[in-house]
Design an enzyme around this catalytic site. Structure first.
Site, PDB file in Angstrom:
ATOM      1  N   HIS A 150       2.737   2.430  -1.793  1.00  0.00           N
ATOM      2  CA  HIS A 150       1.580   3.057  -2.432  1.00  0.00           C
ATOM      3  C   HIS A 150       1.923   3.635  -3.806  1.00  0.00           C
ATOM      4  O   HIS A 150       1.021   3.926  -4.597  1.00  0.00           O
ATOM      5  CB  HIS A 150       1.021   4.172  -1.535  1.00  0.00           C
TER       6      HIS A 150
ATOM      7  N   ASP B 263      -2.014   0.372  -5.515  1.00  0.00           N
ATOM      8  CA  ASP B 263      -3.133   1.141  -4.977  1.00  0.00           C
ATOM      9  C   ASP B 263      -3.898   0.293  -3.961  1.00  0.00           C
ATOM     10  O   ASP B 263      -3.794  -0.935  -3.938  1.00  0.00           O
ATOM     11  CB  ASP B 263      -4.077   1.577  -6.103  1.00  0.00           C
TER      12      ASP B 263
END
Length: 525
Positions: free
Chosen positions: A498, A502
């Protein structure tokens, strides 16, 4: 100026050195420290450590005076013959040679620290991959006494990635094998064998024992002799300081660790801490042997399994994973494969598998969404121009991930051939570093070979994503007015870092991947 030179001993020695037109300084490599020597009018002015104090006469350091009358140390024929290499290095000289500190010198062949051993070369465990810190000797190709030439294979080394052949760099004879077949956990730089130039010198290394700590550790910086006694005295004082305390048990000799509170309670009750530790150790052994009816076998871990375990543990602890799953209809993919494989059989090529089509689709999706073809570099994100796909291959030695380079630019036939060749070498434990390093994305398929419906894979650092492929299964698809049809669907789960990818970017990549899987002819355009 003349008055200053007469009253300064150091400057007088410098003046003697400056009388020479040029000098050659050689560095001896050995388990002991190196020596640097300059001869002035028959008097040796040197900074000598260890056994080299006895070898000034045979030193390969020599100087020529301007007048040509000064003494010259001759270089032995063995030292002069092939002993020097062109690589230059920095050393720090002391004593009368301090004006040459940090100068460039020519490194010489390694000589033994013992006077009874001839010139030889200690070959250490090489670093055969960027992450390698130790290795195992799988087997020796050459035996003691064999002649070796540049390019010939000395032995096979099991690294953290695969088994790699280690080649000889110089001509000579293999005098001694220090670490034999099956030797494990050898640190990088630790001596594994000895080579000599002359065949007659082999017998002299029959009882040779290398100092692994000295060979593996980097050489310490040389210090002036006036400062040398001070750290020795400090070490003696530090070693004597803990002696009044009872820090070792009488039975096992192991060091005793205890808190200040425990020591205070033991002193107040006149109870020796060593007796408490011994009783605890005995109870532990009883508990370990008291487990009823458990049979087991201890299986040693290979280098690849230990490194894989450490990397995966680091990945789960340091990378913020999240997972995205999509189901893709693969009827057209299966049909395309059935049409291409007869053509492959006719041309003598390898059959194209579903996994080969998945690799191609993943590579094209990475080219369309390059943000997923990236790595986290702390201060920045590195986005790669090449699309190199690692393919997970399970073997009896552990998990290997050979790489298909520039998969987005290769045809399905080429990908199929490369994957099968790489998988074969992975199972034989014969992959080269160039065949598993440099990947930017990984594909792991447990569906085809094992029938796993869906799973979440762990990101392979420094990559930022890995694709987990499940098996295809038939499902009923409802149609209009009560009609239905049957289709095959495959589950694909994308594990993302992450920090780099995204959620929306990961979803965009999966959308592109699904488009290529459900319409596979677009991969051929």
């Amino acid at each position: 100026m003349a008055l200053l030179l007469r009253h300064s001993r150091k400057l007088q020695r410098v003046r003697g050195v400056l009388d020479y037109e040029r000098g050659s300084i050689a560095r001896h490599f050995s388990a002991s420290a190196c020596s640097t020597t300059v001869k002035e009018d028959g008097v040796s002015s040197s900074s000598v450590h260890g056994d080299y104090g006895k070898k000034v006469g045979s030193s390969s350091i020599f100087h020529e005076r301007l007048s040509g009358k000064g003494p010259t140390s001759k270089v032995s024929p063995r030292e002069a013959r092939g002993s020097y290499i062109s690589k230059r290095m920095q050393i720090s000289a002391t004593g009368s040679n301090s004006l040459f500190s940090c100068g460039q010198v020519v490194s010489a062949r390694q000589f033994s620290s013992g006077a009874d051993l001839p010139a030889h070369e200690e070959i250490g465990m090489p670093s055969l991959s960027p992450t390698m810190t130790e290795g195992n000797i799988a087997r020796w190709v050459k035996k003691e006494g064999d002649k070796v030439s540049p390019g010939e294979v000395l032995c096979e080394v099991e690294t953290d990635k695969a088994t790699v052949e280690m080649e000889c760099m110089e001509e000579g004879y293999l005098a001694k094998i220090v670490c034999g077949d099956g030797a494990k956990e050898i640190k990088v730089g630790e001596v594994i064998c000895i080579t000599v130039e002359e065949e007659g010198d082999i017998e002299k290394f029959k009882d040779y024992k290398a100092s692994s700590s000295a060979s593996a550790a980097p050489p310490a910086e040389s210090k002036p002799q006036s400062e040398a006694p001070e750290p020795k005295e400090e070490k003696k004082e530090m070693s004597k300081a803990p002696e009044p305390k009872a820090t070792k048990t009488e039975e096992s000799g192991d060091r005793l660790f205890s808190s200040p509170v425990a020591r205070k309670l033991a002193e107040d009750n006149n109870v020796p801490l060593s007796s408490l530790k011994a009783s605890v150790a005995k109870d532990t052994k009883k508990e370990a042997s008291a487990a009823p009816g458990l049979g087991y076998v201890d299986l040693p871990n290979t280098q690849i399994r230990k490194v894989t375990a450490n990397r995966l543990l680091q990945s789960k602890q340091t990378i913020p994973h999240y997972y995205l799953t999509v189901d893709s209809r693969v009827d057209k993919l299966i049909k395309l494969r059935s049409e291409l494989n007869p053509l492959q059989d006719a041309s003598g090529g390898k059959k194209i598998s579903i996994n080969d089509l998945v690799i191609k689709a993943a590579a094209l999706a990475l080219r369309k969404v390059p943000a997923c073809n990236s790595s986290w570099m702390n201060d920045f994100i590195r986005q790669y121009h090449n699309v190199n796909i690692n393919v997970a291959v399970q073997t009896e030695h552990g998990l290997f991930v050979p790489v298909v380079r520039d998969a987005d630019k290769k045809g399905l036939a080429t990908i199929a051939d490369e994957v099968k060749q790489l998988a074969l070498r992975a199972r034989d434990n014969s992959l080269k570093p160039s065949e598993y390093e440099g990947g930017t994305f990984t594909v792991s398929n447990l569906g085809g070979p094992f029938g796993i419906k869906q799973f979440c894979a762990i990101v392979n650092p420094p990559q930022s994503a890995i694709l987990a492929i499940g098996s295809a299964e038939k499902r009923v698809i409802p149609g209009a007015e009560g009609q239905f049809e049957v289709g095959s669907f495959m589950s694909a789960t994308l594990s993302c870092d992450h920090r780099v990818i995204d959620g929306a970017i990961g979803a965009e990549w999966l959308k592109a991947f699904k488009g290529y899987i459900e319409n596979p002819t677009t991969m051929l355009l």
